[in-house]
Design a protein around this motif. Structure first.
Motif: not given
Length: 485
Positions: A345-351, A334-341, A312-316
């Protein structure tokens, strides 16, 4: 007309679907895809695990509710993502396999205009050898079926204790990188009280085992909080509670193997030890589901969508603990590569984690993964839904709704025992969830007036009231949306 597909029907998925359906015209389609046929209020699993609630008290079937409210429902599991479509299908889609009896094994391309990945975590029991719920005297309370089995195991042990058996009970985390220490904390206190209620407390030695460096870390790097007229650190509060209950603790330890009644672990000193038990409840590590993604020409593009969990829009950008900031954390999911995804919750990858990373001399990482359960799951799901609603209504991308865990508060009521007159709850609020050491350098990264704790019977009443309130909300009863996330 827009079609919004939500993957998962837990707290995040159900919240998103509920708000989307309420606020969008019926010409827009809202579809939930989940392998689970029931909604469950997970925070009450701990009461199922000590026999004070039944599974039926914390769940209800999804299909009838979704049909009544005009939400599509497919009881299926997603296997792969095609965010550009493929050679046969122009629109983006996910590939799903049905698990319902009438369609079991059938597959379907489920197209979408917007996709919300609210699949939550995979309960990664296999990451710890021998950690399989209901075997080796070890249990879980992560699902209502797990909690049912845990109560069966605990109640059988209680009967043995009534006949004079001396027992050892171990509760905590079952992996060096596990999260969700809060659930284990609630469970150990509820088990301790249940043993007292059953008049066998004197027969049990209870031990907390955790990957936390200090008690009260909870995967949040600990906190400084107001407690009545005092100021104390969270580890001091938890120590006080454990000492009052006669609970021992083992910290900085990563469980790596379970045998029948034995937990093997490595600690931060690099020592390999074990502890015996007659009953254990150990929270597993969480992981992503291993989804794959493909572009229009069927080339693997998984790295554009996933880093274990969804990007998502984290700084990885990799950086040392001392350089972490709240700006690393996402605001729109929001996913940075596909803006409609999106992935709340827990589904996002934390930085990165929130707690300070630590390693044993053997190189084993032993520290909690960051929690994203409960209140943050609901809040992030609602803001994702609101951004999609605005984008549809304005016919252009809108990301006005934002909510980083670095500027978001959370309230948690940890059950410390069930009972209308003898129950107890530990009420904790924290702001922000991710500590901001630049803004609040003298109070462990949090605002002291908004970070406090209380212990008492009123906490139990409030948690019980919230159980019924959130079941009411989840069933979308009249004015359900007035109850906050």
């Amino acid at each position: 007309m827009s079609k919004i597909v939500i993957l998962g029907a837990g707290i995040s998925g159900h919240v998103a679907a509920s708000h989307l359906r309420r606020k969008l015209d019926k010409i827009h389609e809202v579809v939930v895809v989940s392998p689970n046929s029931n909604y469950q209020w997970i925070p009450s699993n701990i009461w199922v695990g000590v026999g004070r609630m039944k599974s039926k008290d914390i769940l209800f079937p999804l299909a009838p509710l979704y049909k009544k409210k005009g939400i599509g429902f497919k009881q299926a599991k997603v296997t792969s993502f095609f965010p550009e479509g493929d050679s046969e299908t122009e629109k983006p889609f996910v590939m799903a396999e049905y698990v319902s009896e009438e369609k079991r094994g059938e597959t379907e391309k489920i197209t979408y205009d917007y996709l919300i990945n609210a699949t939550g975590p995979k309960l990664n029991f296999e990451a710890t050898e021998g950690l399989n719920p209901g075997t080796n005297k070890a249990y879980s309370v992560c699902t209502y079926t797990h909690a049912d089995h845990a109560w069966q195991g605990l109640s059988a042990l209680i009967e043995e204790m009534k006949r004079g058996k001396e027992a050892r009970i171990v509760i905590g985390t079952g992996h060096a990188k596990a999260t969700c220490q809060g659930a284990a904390f609630e469970y150990i206190l509820n088990v301790e009280q249940e043993l007292r209620r059953q008049k066998v407390r004197d027969k049990a030695k209870i031990t907390w085992i955790s990957n936390e460096y200090q008690l009260g870390d909870f995967g949040m790097d600990g906190m400084l909080l107001s407690y009545g007229s005092n100021i104390m650190k969270s580890h001091e509060m938890v120590e006080m509670v454990f000492e009052d209950r006669g609970i021992e603790w083992i910290l900085g330890s990563g469980v790596n193997k379970i045998e029948d009644g034995i937990a093997h672990y490595e600690n931060l000193d690099g020592e390999h030890k074990n502890i015996e038990f007659d009953f254990a409840m150990l929270i597993p590590s969480f992981s992503g589901h291993g989804f794959k993604a493909f572009d229009k020409s069927n080339q693997d593009i998984t790295e554009k969508l996933f880093k274990g969990f969804m990007l998502v829009d984290s700084d990885y950008t990799p950086k040392p603990y001392e350089e972490w900031t709240v700006q690393d954390w996402p605001e729109t999911y929001q996913n940075p590569n596909y803006k409609n995804i999106f992935a709340p919750g827990i589904a996002f990858a934390p930085p990165h984690s929130i707690s300070k990373p630590r390693k044993s001399p053997n190189g084993t990482e032993i520290f909690p993964a960051p929690p994203r359960t409960g209140m943050p799951s609901g809040i992030t799901a609602k803001l994702v839904a609101d951004n999609i609603i605005d984008s549809i209504k304005q016919q252009k991308e809108s990301l006005d709704h934002k909510g980083s865990m670095g500027n978001m508060g959370a309230a948690c009521i940890a059950s410390a025992g069930f009972g209308m007159t003898k129950g107890s709850g530990i009420s904790i609020t924290t702001f922000p969830i991710v500590p901001d050491y630049k803004k609040y350098p003298d109070t462990m990264g949090r605002k002291l007036g908004k970070t406090f704790g209380e212990i008492g019977l009123a906490g139990h009443w409030l948690k019980l009231a919230l159980h019924y309130a959130f079941i009411y909300k989840a069933k979308m009863r009249p004015f359900w949306y007035l109850i906050p996330e």
